[in-house]
Design a protein around this motif. Structure first.
Motif, PDB file in Angstrom:
ATOM      1  N   ASP A   1      53.941  38.354  39.756  1.00 11.83           N
ATOM      2  CA  ASP A   1      53.435  40.320  40.126  1.00 11.83           C
ATOM      3  C   ASP A   1      51.942  40.152  39.460  1.00 11.83           C
ATOM      4  OD1 ASP A   1      56.133  40.746  40.687  1.00 11.83           O
ATOM      5  OD2 ASP A   1      56.793  41.013  39.154  1.00 11.83           O
TER       6      ASP A   1
ATOM      7  N   TYR B   1      49.443  38.424  39.695  1.00 11.34           N
ATOM      8  CA  TYR B   1      48.411  37.662  40.566  1.00 11.34           C
ATOM      9  C   TYR B   1      48.213  38.994  41.510  1.00 11.34           C
ATOM     10  CZ  TYR B   1      47.415  35.724  45.136  1.00 11.34           C
ATOM     11  OH  TYR B   1      46.857  35.488  46.480  1.00 11.34           O
ATOM     12  N   ILE B   2      49.172  39.519  42.243  1.00  9.83           N
ATOM     13  CA  ILE B   2      49.240  40.802  42.670  1.00  9.83           C
ATOM     14  C   ILE B   2      48.748  41.867  41.960  1.00  9.83           C
ATOM     15  CG2 ILE B   2      50.358  42.245  44.476  1.00  9.83           C
ATOM     16  CD1 ILE B   2      51.383  39.910  46.561  1.00  9.83           C
ATOM     17  N   ALA B   3      48.684  41.593  41.083  1.00  9.19           N
ATOM     18  CA  ALA B   3      48.445  43.347  40.664  1.00  9.19           C
ATOM     19  C   ALA B   3      46.811  42.840  40.474  1.00  9.19           C
ATOM     20  CB  ALA B   3      49.111  43.328  39.203  1.00  9.19           C
TER      21      ALA B   3
ATOM     22  N   LEU C   1      44.343  41.713  41.811  1.00  5.61           N
ATOM     23  CA  LEU C   1      43.596  41.838  43.821  1.00  5.61           C
ATOM     24  C   LEU C   1      43.444  43.260  43.830  1.00  5.61           C
ATOM     25  CD1 LEU C   1      46.693  39.294  46.106  1.00  5.61           C
ATOM     26  CD2 LEU C   1      43.628  38.655  45.196  1.00  5.61           C
TER      27      LEU C   1
ATOM     28  N   ALA D   1      43.238  46.680  46.889  1.00  7.10           N
ATOM     29  CA  ALA D   1      44.894  46.779  47.022  1.00  7.10           C
ATOM     30  C   ALA D   1      44.875  46.871  48.077  1.00  7.10           C
ATOM     31  CB  ALA D   1      45.364  48.477  46.483  1.00  7.10           C
TER      32      ALA D   1
ATOM     33  N   HIS E   1      44.008  43.683  49.960  1.00  8.28           N
ATOM     34  CA  HIS E   1      44.856  42.312  49.876  1.00  8.28           C
ATOM     35  C   HIS E   1      46.337  42.564  49.554  1.00  8.28           C
ATOM     36  CE1 HIS E   1      40.824  41.570  51.462  1.00  8.28           C
ATOM     37  NE2 HIS E   1      40.112  41.517  50.320  1.00  8.28           N
ATOM     38  N   ARG E   2      46.698  43.356  48.645  1.00  8.02           N
ATOM     39  CA  ARG E   2      47.764  42.835  48.199  1.00  8.02           C
ATOM     40  C   ARG E   2      49.466  42.948  49.199  1.00  8.02           C
ATOM     41  NH1 ARG E   2      47.709  47.426  43.328  1.00  8.02           N
ATOM     42  NH2 ARG E   2      45.793  46.150  42.520  1.00  8.02           N
TER      43      ARG E   2
ATOM     44  N   ALA F   1      48.952  39.106  50.867  1.00  7.94           N
ATOM     45  CA  ALA F   1      49.624  38.409  49.734  1.00  7.94           C
ATOM     46  C   ALA F   1      51.737  38.618  49.433  1.00  7.94           C
ATOM     47  CB  ALA F   1      48.773  38.437  48.086  1.00  7.94           C
ATOM     48  N   GLU F   2      51.926  39.778  49.535  1.00  6.86           N
ATOM     49  CA  GLU F   2      53.074  39.995  49.025  1.00  6.86           C
ATOM     50  C   GLU F   2      54.229  39.556  50.944  1.00  6.86           C
ATOM     51  OE1 GLU F   2      55.256  41.075  47.197  1.00  6.86           O
ATOM     52  OE2 GLU F   2      53.984  42.662  45.811  1.00  6.86           O
TER      53      GLU F   2
ATOM     54  N   ARG G   1      55.280  35.804  48.964  1.00  2.00           N
ATOM     55  CA  ARG G   1      55.995  35.650  48.432  1.00  2.00           C
ATOM     56  C   ARG G   1      57.200  35.066  48.334  1.00  2.00           C
ATOM     57  NH1 ARG G   1      57.186  38.425  43.512  1.00  2.00           N
ATOM     58  NH2 ARG G   1      55.328  40.449  43.619  1.00  2.00           N
TER      59      ARG G   1
END
Length: 217
Positions: free
Chosen positions: A92, A94-96, A98, A100, A102-103, A106-107, A110
């Motif tokens: 979470d 790591y995602i935060a 990045l 927006a 690229h999120r 990335a999800e 997961r």
């Protein structure tokens, strides 16, 4: 000693990559030759975020690492490995960080990176089955293929076997495809020493980990 004849031009290309939003340079032969030299010397990597883009290793020295927030306490011996922060929470964070855009991609990684939640067994007996430890970390770098969005390799510190008294430990790092590097350790202390070395060495290519005792897949 005479400087490398291409040094000044290669430096210019490095600066162009860092100043371009997608890390792109012209497609002329001179620039492509410079890219080849810079890739060979591990000064640039193929971008994980932009087609035909590149990212410099020196720019990746400024991005954050992601691992259990209480990993330092494990290094210090003040907690047990089972108390490490959950992998989902690490991912979470790591995602935060990045951008927006690229999120969502990335999800999509997961489940592969974090895995399914472990439902721990009730410890009704002293000899109840032990759930092996598996702790996620993400570091900047690349492999035979680009890394995750943001140019990250993902790795884990994990325990092999279900007997807490005799299990071995390992570290493994992956790119976003099938590139991987593994270090086998006989005991947790050796694995933790190697993990600290890996975190301090980033960014890197998976191939460079052979110098740290890893073997490639």
């Amino acid at each position: 000693m005479t400087a490398h004849p291409h040094a000044q031009f290669d430096q210019t290309v490095l600066e162009m990559i860092e100043s371009h939003p997608a890390g792109a340079v012209p497609g002329t032969p001179a620039y492509q030759d410079a890219l080849g030299r810079l890739h060979a010397s591990h000064q640039i990597y193929t971008s994980a975020d932009f087609k035909d883009g590149h990212v410099t290793a020196r720019s990746l020295t400024r991005v954050p690492l992601f691992h259990a927030s209480n990993l330092a306490e494990l290094f210090a011996g003040s907690i047990d490995p089972e108390a490490l922060e959950a992998n989902a929470a690490i991912y979470d964070r790591y995602i935060a960080q990045l951008p927006a855009a690229h999120r969502p991609r990335a999800e999509g990684f997961r489940l592969r990176v974090v895995g399914r939640p472990v439902h721990h067994r009730a410890k009704a007996r002293a000899d109840a089955v032990h759930d092996p430890v598996h702790s996620l970390f993400l570091v900047p770098g690349t492999g035979p293929h680009p890394g995750l969005p943001g140019n990250y390799l993902y790795g884990s510190l994990f325990e092999t076997g279900s007997d807490a008294g005799s299990s071995h430990w390992a570290l493994q790092l992956h790119d976003a495809d099938d590139g991987a590097a593994t270090f086998d350790a006989p005991v947790l202390a050796v694995a933790l020493d190697k993990l600290q070395e890996v975190l301090a060495s980033a960014p890197f290519t998976l191939g460079e980990l052979e110098a740290l005792g890893f073997h490639l897949n």
